[in-house]
Design a protein around this motif. Structure first.
Motif, PDB file in Angstrom:
ATOM      1  N   UNK A  26       1.123  19.066   5.998  1.00  0.00           N
ATOM      2  CA  UNK A  26       0.587  17.938   5.503  1.00  0.00           C
ATOM      3  C   UNK A  26       1.468  17.503   4.326  1.00  0.00           C
ATOM      4  N   UNK A  27       1.408  16.038   4.328  1.00  0.00           N
ATOM      5  CA  UNK A  27       1.899  15.205   3.354  1.00  0.00           C
ATOM      6  C   UNK A  27       1.095  14.055   3.017  1.00  0.00           C
ATOM      7  N   UNK A  28       1.491  13.658   1.602  1.00  0.00           N
ATOM      8  CA  UNK A  28       0.708  12.442   1.018  1.00  0.00           C
ATOM      9  C   UNK A  28       1.639  11.532   0.525  1.00  0.00           C
ATOM     10  N   UNK A  29       1.692  10.235   0.649  1.00  0.00           N
ATOM     11  CA  UNK A  29       2.540   9.081   0.031  1.00  0.00           C
ATOM     12  C   UNK A  29       1.873   7.918  -0.361  1.00  0.00           C
ATOM     13  N   UNK A  30       1.756   7.454  -1.247  1.00  0.00           N
ATOM     14  CA  UNK A  30       1.221   6.432  -1.612  1.00  0.00           C
ATOM     15  C   UNK A  30       2.159   5.161  -1.922  1.00  0.00           C
TER      16      UNK A  30
END
Length: 157
Positions: free
Chosen positions: A107-111
């Motif tokens: 999983x990854x998150x980028x804003x």
């Protein structure tokens, strides 16, 4: 009349504000297992770019997609290796909207700032694979969150 329209527009934006940023909530998954498992690929370096501002990266991805290197043809492998090396240099030198590394579950998150077309590119080193990458273009306007699945199949999706 114009002033009244401007005031109504300003008031409606206060009631329903458009988000300034969008969260790219994603997972890098192995291509072969994408439907059979929920485990992802850890350690994938994921970059988000404004797709309109990186024509060289898009061109390199297109060239990799057209080469038949997976068949084992030595000439195609040499060409793909050169293009992939150039692609990684372009990726590392380009201005990103954001960057992340996938966690143990993939999983990854980028804003990112609101952008019409975001190219999400993921790459990692995988034993036994000469190249291990994926890319996808998503829209990131008018939404607080966009779900992204990078199928690590060594090709743009």
């Amino acid at each position: 009349m114009f002033l009244r329209g401007a005031v109504l527009l300003a008031l409606s934006s206060l009631v329903h504000p458009v988000p300034e940023k969008t969260l790219l909530d994603g997972t890098a998954v192995p291509c072969a297992d994408s439907r059979e498992t929920t485990s992802g690929v850890p350690g994938v370096h994921v970059y988000a770019f404004n797709a309109k501002k990186i024509p060289a990266i898009r061109k390199s991805l297109f060239v990799l997609d057209t080469l038949d290197w997976e068949s084992g043809d030595p000439d195609a492998m040499r060409a793909a290796s050169a293009v992939y090396t150039r692609l990684l240099t372009q990726v590392q030198g380009a201005r990103t909207l954001g960057y992340a590394t996938s966690n143990g579950n993939g999983d990854f998150e980028i804003t990112v700032t609101q952008t019409d077309s975001v190219l999400v590119f993921g790459e990692a080193k995988m034993p036994g694979e000469p190249f291990f990458f994926s890319s996808k273009v998503v829209a990131a306007t008018g939404q607080e969150e966009v779900r992204v699945m990078l199928l690590m199949c060594n090709q743009p999706l």
